[in-house]
Design a protein around this motif. Structure first.
Motif, PDB file in Angstrom:
ATOM      1  N   ILE A   1     -46.993 -55.157  53.798  1.00 59.43           N
ATOM      2  CA  ILE A   1     -47.095 -56.216  53.495  1.00 59.43           C
ATOM      3  C   ILE A   1     -46.356 -57.393  54.331  1.00 59.43           C
ATOM      4  N   ALA A   2     -45.116 -57.317  54.201  1.00 62.83           N
ATOM      5  CA  ALA A   2     -44.173 -58.010  54.838  1.00 62.83           C
ATOM      6  C   ALA A   2     -44.786 -58.465  56.259  1.00 62.83           C
ATOM      7  N   ARG A   3     -46.131 -57.434  57.334  1.00 62.87           N
ATOM      8  CA  ARG A   3     -46.011 -58.148  57.844  1.00 62.87           C
ATOM      9  C   ARG A   3     -47.181 -59.574  58.015  1.00 62.87           C
ATOM     10  N   GLU A   4     -47.730 -58.661  56.834  1.00 63.53           N
ATOM     11  CA  GLU A   4     -48.810 -60.022  56.342  1.00 63.53           C
ATOM     12  C   GLU A   4     -48.696 -61.851  56.011  1.00 63.53           C
ATOM     13  N   GLN A   5     -47.295 -61.157  54.860  1.00 63.46           N
ATOM     14  CA  GLN A   5     -46.176 -62.591  54.201  1.00 63.46           C
ATOM     15  C   GLN A   5     -45.541 -63.182  55.999  1.00 63.46           C
ATOM     16  N   PHE A   6     -45.462 -62.055  57.303  1.00 64.41           N
ATOM     17  CA  PHE A   6     -45.047 -62.785  58.529  1.00 64.41           C
ATOM     18  C   PHE A   6     -46.257 -64.436  58.784  1.00 64.41           C
TER      19      PHE A   6
ATOM     20  N   LEU B   1     -36.536 -49.277  57.497  1.00 62.57           N
ATOM     21  CA  LEU B   1     -37.982 -49.079  57.405  1.00 62.57           C
ATOM     22  C   LEU B   1     -38.096 -47.905  58.739  1.00 62.57           C
ATOM     23  N   ILE B   2     -37.812 -48.291  59.799  1.00 61.50           N
ATOM     24  CA  ILE B   2     -37.350 -47.662  61.030  1.00 61.50           C
ATOM     25  C   ILE B   2     -35.786 -46.985  60.842  1.00 61.50           C
ATOM     26  N   VAL B   3     -34.939 -47.041  60.226  1.00 64.09           N
ATOM     27  CA  VAL B   3     -34.206 -45.591  60.012  1.00 64.09           C
ATOM     28  C   VAL B   3     -34.254 -45.244  58.819  1.00 64.09           C
TER      29      VAL B   3
ATOM     30  N   ARG C   1     -37.683 -58.626  60.344  1.00 63.81           N
ATOM     31  CA  ARG C   1     -37.221 -58.094  61.002  1.00 63.81           C
ATOM     32  C   ARG C   1     -36.087 -57.134  60.621  1.00 63.81           C
ATOM     33  N   LYS C   2     -36.029 -57.308  59.190  1.00 67.78           N
ATOM     34  CA  LYS C   2     -34.816 -56.731  58.461  1.00 67.78           C
ATOM     35  C   LYS C   2     -35.629 -56.025  57.547  1.00 67.78           C
TER      36      LYS C   2
END
Length: 383
Positions: A32-37, A54-56, A48-49
């Motif tokens: 969702i975040a990538r689409e929003q970007f 999510l990586i952590v 990035r945040k």
């Protein structure tokens, strides 16, 4: 029982007995975040945040499932390969028809094209590596995955971009030398930042796995003349080995020989026999990650060609479907492979990543982790 045969050595670098290829399913929040970007609803800093958080979380899950070498799941990438190419100097992103899959369909249409001299300075993946390194537990290694130099060569010799490539590099030897130099700049930076293991994800050999020898008129997809096959093998070997020779001497470089992986579809199947010479006999990597999740992938007899000091990671569990493999079947296949290659130098992993592109394969995150738990359980028993 096969585990009673010898006293097993304990690997100190990836590949470990239970290992991974690299990519993981993207959480819905990330998609969702990538689409929003893309639609300017959130900023690069906000994206990035979310990626960081999510990586952590992913790193913790990888450690909890018993992995000793972890990745960032390729969460900051759209593709396992193209994002790396786009991060090199002299490369731009382009639209394409998409690479062809085994059933005639095509992947999402994106590619890379040369705009100038290749360079590997200040690659964005270095910062990605640092983030993972700063969030792993003590004793856990970071395995950095990048596409192979051979696949980079293939990428810039695709028919749709070859004329642009020739405007920059007049000969193929010049292109091969430039790719190796750019890669070595990146590898030197990884090493300076503490990297110990690099994995080349190598799809360049794939179409030769299922190659048909024709008398003339090879189409560059699966139909080749014998001369074309021999030439292609030698140039793929040359660019990979030239890169490895120029890398820091103590940097471990492994290779995943990929058959193509896109939304649970694939590009090629068949025995490794077509590429065992010279790949298995002459490529200067430390380990081969090999896809063996289907009967159509051929037998294990080709493993005899691999130097006994190298490592072979058997990709016996599919990353394409969620159904969990039968434990005894996997163990029996490992035992079969050990007839051709020393069990002391065998490891186990999924056959490929779970998301070679951000779309991901057709399984759930729960199924993904269950497969890694099964791998850990089996390797604990056998080794």
């Amino acid at each position: 029982m096969i585990q009673d045969k010898i006293n097993f050595i304990k690997p100190t670098l990836s590949p470990f007995r239970n290992d991974i290829v690299g990519s993981f399913l993207r959480p819905e929040r990330l998609k969702i975040a990538r689409e929003q970007f893309k639609t300017n609803q959130i900023s690069a800093i906000e994206l990035r945040k979310i990626e960081d958080e999510l990586i952590v979380d992913l790193i913790k899950k990888e450690e909890d499932v018993g992995l000793r070498a972890v990745t960032d799941g390729e969460f900051r990438r759209s593709w396992y390969h193209l994002d790396f190419f786009w991060g090199l100097q002299g490369v731009k992103k382009i639209k394409t028809a998409g690479w062809q899959l085994h059933d005639g369909s095509h992947a999402r249409g994106e590619g890379a094209e040369l705009t100038g001299v290749l360079g590997g300075k200040n690659h964005p993946f270095i910062e990605h590596f640092d983030f993972v390194k700063n969030h792993v537990s003590d004793g856990v290694q970071v395995k950095q995955t990048i596409p192979s130099p051979a696949y980079c060569l293939v990428q810039f010799e695709f028919p749709n971009v070859i004329e642009k490539t020739k405007q920059i590099y007049q000969s193929e030897d010049e292109l091969i030398t430039a790719i190796a130099k750019a890669y070595d700049e990146v590898l030197a930076d990884f090493y300076a930042h503490g990297a110990t293991v690099i994995q080349f994800d190598d799809s360049a050999w794939s179409n030769l796995i299922a190659a048909n020898i024709v008398s003339d008129g090879g189409d560059g997809y699966q139909n080749f003349t014998k001369k074309e096959i021999d030439i292609l093998k030698q140039k793929l070997l040359k660019v990979n080995n030239l890169t490895i020779e120029g890398a820091p001497a103590s940097l471990t470089i492994n290779a995943h020989i990929c058959r193509g992986n896109y939304k649970s579809n694939w590009a090629y199947s068949g025995s490794y026999a077509n590429i065992a010479e010279p790949l298995f006999t002459q490529e200067k990597v430390n380990a081969f990650y090999l896809e063996y999740d289907s009967d159509s992938d051929g037998g294990f007899d080709v493993l005899k060609k691999i130097d006994k000091q190298k490592w072979v990671v058997l990709g016996l569990l599919t990353s394409k479907q969620g159904e969990l493999e039968d434990r005894n079947t996997v163990i029996n296949r490992i035992e079969e492979a050990s007839r051709y290659f020393d069990l002391n130098h065998l490891c186990l992993s999924p056959q490929c990543g779970f998301a070679s592109s951000e779309e991901g394969n057709v399984l759930t995150e729960k199924q993904q982790w269950n497969k890694l738990r099964l791998i850990k359980s089996i390797t604990d028993e056998l080794w």
